[in-house]
Design a protein around this motif. Structure first.
Motif, short mmCIF file in Angstrom:
data_model
loop_
_atom_site.label_atom_id
_atom_site.label_comp_id
_atom_site.label_asym_id
_atom_site.label_seq_id
_atom_site.Cartn_x
_atom_site.Cartn_y
_atom_site.Cartn_z
N MET A 412 0.74 -1.36 0.02
CA MET A 412 -0.05 -0.06 -0.11
C MET A 412 0.77 1.23 -0.12
N VAL A 413 2.09 1.06 0.36
CA VAL A 413 3.00 2.24 0.26
C VAL A 413 4.03 2.22 -0.64
N ASN A 414 5.19 1.87 -0.19
CA ASN A 414 6.47 1.23 -1.10
C ASN A 414 7.17 0.66 -0.45
N ALA A 460 10.11 8.37 4.04
CA ALA A 460 10.21 7.39 2.95
C ALA A 460 8.79 7.05 2.52
N ALA A 461 7.92 7.11 3.13
CA ALA A 461 6.56 6.77 2.59
C ALA A 461 6.11 7.74 1.58
N VAL A 462 6.48 9.20 1.95
CA VAL A 462 6.02 10.32 1.04
C VAL A 462 7.05 10.44 0.06
N ALA A 463 8.38 10.46 -0.03
CA ALA A 463 9.48 10.73 -0.61
C ALA A 463 10.00 9.50 -1.36
N ASN A 464 9.89 8.52 -1.00
CA ASN A 464 10.45 7.22 -1.46
C ASN A 464 12.00 7.26 -1.56
N ASP A 465 12.56 7.95 -0.55
CA ASP A 465 13.95 8.22 -0.28
C ASP A 465 14.09 8.88 0.93
N LEU A 466 15.67 9.04 1.52
CA LEU A 466 15.96 9.46 2.62
C LEU A 466 16.81 10.77 2.14
N GLN A 467 16.74 11.63 2.95
CA GLN A 467 17.48 13.05 2.91
C GLN A 467 17.97 13.45 4.36
N VAL A 468 18.74 14.61 4.22
CA VAL A 468 19.04 15.18 5.48
C VAL A 468 18.26 15.47 6.56
N PRO A 469 17.04 16.22 6.25
CA PRO A 469 16.22 16.22 7.26
C PRO A 469 15.65 15.08 8.05
N ALA A 470 15.52 14.28 7.38
CA ALA A 470 15.12 12.86 7.90
C ALA A 470 16.08 12.33 9.00
N LEU A 471 17.43 12.38 8.38
CA LEU A 471 18.61 12.07 9.36
C LEU A 471 18.76 12.72 10.75
#
Length: 592
Positions: A412-414, A460-471
């Motif tokens: 349902m997400v990714n 990741a659910a929204v962007a399907n990646d990981l970036q600096v703010p998530a870290l």
């Protein structure tokens, strides 16, 4: 040979064979031309590092070769030097070694021309070897020689039902692999029913057989689940294995439908293939277990309670207060990634899957800690030590919730979101609960990474990646965890000492713990103030972070300077509110 060494060798063989099967799946489904056979082709394949497929192709025969070498070595050693092989272990070794040798001969003679039915034979031999070595390894474990309280009639039904399921699943797996040989065929292109008539291609009958076998297996898995929950409530192997089998099967069916309707995307094809092997291995363990007899049994007296009380106990296994806090951090990650309110449907499935993942991991944690929980005043009334739920039921529920969460997020997400959630569950259960918690006073420091994964899941659910703010969100929770739980450990240090858990106050004393709480609190507040300076947040968050951080530092300073449990307990309560409010501040900062 010592039993510990023997378990490690058998475990290594099973892991190597699993990796060999998975690497073969990857190469076969994603790029059949890169299949690394015969082994001499690997030398030339490795000269082209522009793609990762050749490396996996090179690993495939090497993994099988090393697994076979280890299997032959342990078999010869125990046969010649010890002569202590049980009939089951002897059967497992002979079958496993024979199938691997046949596989090797097949690869040698056919080289890189393994196609069609020969390819199916190759997979079949690999699965048989995997099952054989798994059974051989399990036969030496004392825990697998303990049968539950099931009556003989139920035991008989489960035995033959399990054996029938094993054969049906084997045919299901092979027919599904055959479908992968011609995945884009117009035959039976819809799901669950065919949408292209009966104009079957070469492999069309395999596709139809695959779906009919799925229907047959569904009935068997359902029957197995009902019987085991009614008759194996205290068996810590059968009940969790049967429950995991049911969830894996339903997940496999769901993945199959999504895979067909989304045009056989490579990630879904690979996940579908990987999951069936996990299902096969779980079923092999279950079938072996129910065919073993022993007069001994691990029993626990169960309280006679109403179904409402028992249902509430399952709810409490999830640690709902902690889950609610983790969902706040998950949603914050979603808002920051979307830079606004995320899609409602995506939000629902992400938070629902995240709640199940966190709750399932908490249930497994309570199963692991069940003996320690009995000795602690704070945890003695939890469902398992209180006798409302058996350890097997708690473990089965936890495994089921974790797998449902994984499949729900993957479908349902990714896939990235599902893998991050799975990593969090493994981190919490495997690294923290099983390894760090009973071994080192730094358990909370290193184990804090498990609780820091939910905001990554949300991002990741929204962007399907990981970036600096998530870290940065990950780092906030990572630094928040030690002062929060050390404050509780100060209050409950006698409890932890009685349970034999090496928390920091128990091992290094109260004063050291108080200093560490203050130091980590300063680092935590500094990190939150760094985010506005790097333009990751706005001025509103800076103002709120200053106010909340000042209050938390004052609470930590009181713990450092004032003796007694009261300041520590206030720090524990305030730190919980701090985390929720600082993440809500991030949400408000984005929305206004």
């Amino acid at each position: 040979m010592k039993q510990k060494t023997l378990k490690q060798i058998y475990g290594s063989v099973v892991v190597l064979l699993l990796l060999a099967v998975y690497s073969g799946y990857v190469v076969r489904f994603l790029d059949p031309s890169e299949f690394c056979a015969p082994i001499t082709k690997c030398v030339f394949v490795l000269g082209r590092p522009e793609t990762w497929l050749p490396w996996i192709a090179a690993m495939h025969p090497s993994l099988a070769f090393v697994a076979g070498l280890l299997g032959i070595s342990v078999g010869l050693w125990r046969l010649i030097r010890e002569r202590s092989l049980s009939p089951i272990e002897r059967w497992g070794l002979i079958t496993g070694i024979t199938t691997l040798l046949l596989q090797g001969l097949q690869t040698f003679w056919f080289g890189n021309k393994l196609r069609d039915y020969s390819d199916l034979t190759h997979l079949s031999l690999g699965l048989l070897a995997l099952t054989a070595f798994t059974v051989a390894g399990l036969s030496v474990l004392p825990s697998f020689q303990v049968l539950s309280d099931a009556r003989s009639s139920k035991r008989k039904y489960v035995r033959f039902l399990g054996m029938g399921l094993l054969w049906v699943t084997f045919l299901l797996l092979i027919s599904g692999y055959a479908q992968g040989l011609d995945p884009y065929s117009p035959a039976c292109g819809g799901w669950p029913f065919c949408s292209s008539g009966w104009a079957f291609s070469q492999w069309g009958w395999h596709i139809l057989l695959h779906r009919l076998l799925s229907l047959l297996a569904l009935g068997g898995v359902t029957g197995m689940l009902i019987i085991t929950w009614r008759g194996y409530s205290q068996d810590i192997i059968v009940l969790p294995a049967a429950t995991a089998l049911a969830i894996l099967f339903l997940g496999q069916v769901g993945l199959g439908g999504v895979m067909v309707n989304r045009g056989y995307r490579q990630d879904l094809v690979a996940l579908h293939a990987f999951n069936i092997v996990a299902l096969w291995l779980t079923l092999s363990v279950l079938v072996f277990r129910v065919w073993v007899r022993s007069p001994h049994s691990e029993r626990q007296s169960i309280a006679t309670v109403s179904w409402q009380t028992r249902l509430k106990a399952y709810f409490l296994l999830n640690k709902p207060v902690i889950v609610a806090l983790l969902l706040v951090t998950t949603y914050t990650g979603m808002v920051l990634a979307a830079k606004g309110i995320p899609d409602a449907r995506l939000t629902f499935w992400t938070l629902f899957g995240g709640a199940l993942a966190a709750g399932g991991a908490s249930a497994i944690n309570q199963y692991i800690d069940r003996e320690a929980d009995k000795r602690m005043q704070r945890t003695a009334k939890r469902p398992i030590p209180a006798g409302i739920i058996t350890p097997a039921q708690g473990l089965a529920y936890g495994i089921a919730a974790c797998w449902v969460a994984f499949f729900m997020l993957a479908i349902m997400v990714n896939l990235l979101t599902a893998l991050l959630a799975l990593a969090g569950m493994i981190y919490y259960v495997g690294i923290y609960s099983l390894w760090l918690k009973p071994a080192t006073p730094q358990n909370i420091v290193i184990g804090g990474g498990a609780g820091a994964i939910p905001p990554l899941v949300g991002w990741a659910a929204v962007a399907n990646d990981l970036q600096v703010p998530a870290l940065f969100l990950f780092a906030i929770i990572f630094l928040w965890t030690p002062p929060h739980f050390w404050a509780l450990a100060l209050v409950r240090r006698k409890d932890y000492a009685r349970a034999g858990i090496p928390m920091l106050p128990v091992v290094l004393g109260e004063q050291t713990t108080r200093r560490q709480i203050f130091i980590y609190t300063l680092q935590l507040v500094a990190l939150t103030l760094l985010m506005p300076l790097l333009n990751l947040t706005g001025h509103l968050f800076l103002l709120i972070a200053l106010v909340l951080g000042g209050g938390l530092i004052y609470a930590a300073w009181r713990v450092l300077r004032m003796p007694g449990n009261r300041p520590a307990y206030q720090m524990y309560r305030m730190s919980s509110m701090y985390l929720a409010l600082i993440f809500l501040a991030l949400v408000v900062d984005v929305l206004v």
